[in-house]
Design an enzyme around this catalytic site. Structure first.
Site, PDB file in Angstrom:
ATOM      1  N   ASP A   7       1.357  54.134  58.559  1.00 22.37           N
ATOM      2  CA  ASP A   7       1.125  54.833  59.830  1.00 22.37           C
ATOM      3  C   ASP A   7      -0.024  55.798  59.563  1.00 22.37           C
ATOM      4  OD1 ASP A   7       1.407  55.888  62.429  1.00 22.37           O
ATOM      5  OD2 ASP A   7       2.749  57.458  61.694  1.00 22.37           O
ATOM      6  N   GLU A  67      -0.503  50.322  61.728  1.00 26.22           N
ATOM      7  CA  GLU A  67      -0.492  50.526  63.172  1.00 26.22           C
ATOM      8  C   GLU A  67      -1.922  50.621  63.691  1.00 26.22           C
ATOM      9  OE1 GLU A  67       1.624  53.439  66.442  1.00 26.22           O
ATOM     10  OE2 GLU A  67       2.319  53.490  64.371  1.00 26.22           O
ATOM     11  N   ASP A 139       6.474  60.295  60.182  1.00 26.85           N
ATOM     12  CA  ASP A 139       5.363  59.444  59.734  1.00 26.85           C
ATOM     13  C   ASP A 139       5.847  58.324  58.816  1.00 26.85           C
ATOM     14  OD1 ASP A 139       3.143  60.891  61.022  1.00 26.85           O
ATOM     15  OD2 ASP A 139       3.726  62.508  59.671  1.00 26.85           O
TER      16      ASP A 139
END
Length: 181
Positions: A7, A67, A139
């Site tokens: 992420d 992502e 996160d």
């Protein structure tokens, strides 16, 4: 198969490592890479690159999932996030890993079953799917989520998304993971 999920973020980049054995997912590790907010941008990007390169050499994943960037209201924030992603992807590629990219919608659909789920719902499902004793940080949880997304057939979703232009020419599109006309 060992999957490293990422992420990306300039301030904090989350990571999650899991293994897929058939239909079973096994948690390996998770955490964050933090860059010094007082440092100049090139130094912060190098911190991310070095951190991800170290993860690749430590955990030896078979592939990575990350992502995709969303367009923020603030163009400067979007640009900085894009630069952070670039540093992270370069770190992944330094280990010659195949890198798969997923949208937040795909991640939420794969983990929660609903593409508009909130962060708490994603975090709770990550805990359940991986049998974790405690909740990882936001996160790290998102990074584990993107790894779960890949483990749950994300390769197929990514391939279908890449075929979108060819499908559109034939009057088809991918909707909720299915081909529709």
């Amino acid at each position: 198969m060992r999957i490293l999920g990422i992420d990306p973020g300039l301030r904090t980049t989350g990571f999650g490592v899991l293994e897929r054995h058939g239909h079973k997912l096994v948690y390996v590790a998770s955490g964050t890479i933090k860059s010094n907010g007082n440092a100049d941008l090139p130094s912060r990007l190098k911190t991310l690159y070095d951190g991800v390169s170290e993860l690749v050499s430590t955990y030896r994943p078979d592939c990575a999932s990350i992502e995709k960037v969303f367009v923020n209201v603030n163009p400067q924030s979007t640009l900085l996030l894009g630069q952070a992603r670039g540093a992270v992807i370069c770190g992944l590629m330094s280990g010659n890993l195949p890198v798969f990219e997923y949208t937040a919608l795909q991640l939420k659909q794969a983990v929660v079953g609903y593409g508009r789920a909130n962060k708490d719902q994603v975090q709770e499902m990550v805990v359940r799917l991986l049998n974790l004793e405690g909740k990882p940080g936001a996160d790290a949880s998102d990074a584990l989520g993107v790894a779960i997304c890949h483990a749950h057939g994300g390769e197929t979703l990514a391939a279908m998304a890449g075929l979108a232009p060819q499908l559109a020419q034939k009057g088809l599109r991918v909707r909720r993971g299915r081909l529709v006309g």
